[in-house]
Design a protein around this motif. Structure first.
Motif, mmCIF file in Angstrom:
data_model
loop_
_atom_site.group_PDB
_atom_site.id
_atom_site.type_symbol
_atom_site.label_atom_id
_atom_site.label_comp_id
_atom_site.label_asym_id
_atom_site.label_seq_id
_atom_site.Cartn_x
_atom_site.Cartn_y
_atom_site.Cartn_z
ATOM 1 N N GLU A 50 4.147 3.620 -7.371
ATOM 2 C CA GLU A 50 4.924 4.244 -8.447
ATOM 3 C C GLU A 50 5.630 3.191 -9.298
ATOM 4 N N LEU A 51 6.249 2.219 -8.643
ATOM 5 C CA LEU A 51 6.926 1.152 -9.379
ATOM 6 C C LEU A 51 5.930 0.341 -10.202
ATOM 7 N N PHE A 52 4.777 0.068 -9.617
ATOM 8 C CA PHE A 52 3.759 -0.708 -10.301
ATOM 9 C C PHE A 52 3.308 0.000 -11.579
ATOM 10 N N PHE A 53 3.013 1.292 -11.503
ATOM 11 C CA PHE A 53 2.545 2.001 -12.694
ATOM 12 C C PHE A 53 3.676 2.275 -13.682
ATOM 13 N N ASP A 54 4.903 2.314 -13.212
ATOM 14 C CA ASP A 54 6.052 2.354 -14.122
ATOM 15 C C ASP A 54 6.086 1.056 -14.931
ATOM 16 N N ASN A 66 -7.437 5.750 -11.114
ATOM 17 C CA ASN A 66 -6.676 7.005 -11.197
ATOM 18 C C ASN A 66 -5.224 6.860 -10.743
ATOM 19 N N LYS A 67 -4.563 5.881 -11.293
ATOM 20 C CA LYS A 67 -3.145 5.630 -10.986
ATOM 21 C C LYS A 67 -2.908 5.348 -9.497
ATOM 22 N N GLU A 68 -3.880 4.727 -8.872
ATOM 23 C CA GLU A 68 -3.739 4.264 -7.489
ATOM 24 C C GLU A 68 -4.214 2.828 -7.410
ATOM 25 N N LEU A 69 -3.521 2.045 -6.615
ATOM 26 C CA LEU A 69 -3.951 0.674 -6.381
ATOM 27 C C LEU A 69 -5.101 0.677 -5.388
ATOM 28 N N ARG A 70 -6.126 -0.108 -5.660
ATOM 29 C CA ARG A 70 -7.301 -0.251 -4.789
ATOM 30 C C ARG A 70 -7.439 -1.726 -4.442
ATOM 31 N N ILE A 71 -6.822 -2.129 -3.351
ATOM 32 C CA ILE A 71 -6.732 -3.550 -3.006
ATOM 33 C C ILE A 71 -7.649 -3.867 -1.833
ATOM 34 N N ASP A 117 0.794 -1.231 0.000
ATOM 35 C CA ASP A 117 0.000 0.000 0.000
ATOM 36 C C ASP A 117 0.828 1.284 0.000
ATOM 37 N N THR A 118 2.131 1.181 -0.167
ATOM 38 C CA THR A 118 2.960 2.387 -0.139
ATOM 39 C C THR A 118 2.977 3.094 -1.489
#
Length: 146
Positions: A38-42, A98-103, A32-33
């Motif tokens: 950032e790494l995930f969307f990269d 919106n470029k955020e993870l929703r887990i 959740d950091t």
């Protein structure tokens, strides 16, 4: 035209990111950091860019080639590219906004993310073993500059 060195460097970076992210997503608190996000969307952006570059720069010469085997290879990889994009799109709709993870279900997220990584890594392996050699054969001399 993009070089094989550039294509391989893209594949190396995608592989590296998937390996790092595989470790980061295991720990729910780290998952959740903002750094992981950032790494995930990269990673997502790099996979999309890589597939787009291949579509733009590799397939045209292969699809118009007189050898059916070459054309079929291009069709297969182009189809695979479309499938990966489709799977990516569904995955992102499920887990991102919106470029955020929703887990909500961490275990399911980890499972599906690992499956996505495996899909992309198999594609990279196929590119190196089958696509790039075909492109080299068709465009002799291209490998020196591309």
């Amino acid at each position: 035209m993009i070089s094989f060195n550039e294509l391989n460097a893209q594949n190396d970076k995608i592989t590296e990111l998937s390996n790092v992210l595989s470790y980061l997503i295991d720990d729910r608190a780290v998952c959740d950091t903002s750094v992981t996000c950032e790494l995930f969307f990269d990673y997502v952006d790099r996979v999309r860019m890589h597939l787009d570059v291949e579509e733009r720069e590799l397939y045209q010469a292969l699809l118009s080639h007189k050898d059916n085997k070459v054309c079929n290879t291009a069709r297969m990889f182009l189809s695979g590219s479309g499938e990966i994009k489709r799977v990516f799109s569904q995955y992102l709709k499920r887990w991102c906004k919106n470029k955020e993870l929703r887990i909500k279900d961490h275990a399911q997220f980890v499972k599906e993310t690992r499956e996505m990584f495996e899909l992309v890594l198999r594609r990279i392996e196929d590119e190196v073993e089958r696509l790039y050699p075909t492109v080299r054969d068709v465009n002799q001399g291209w490998g020196a500059t591309a």
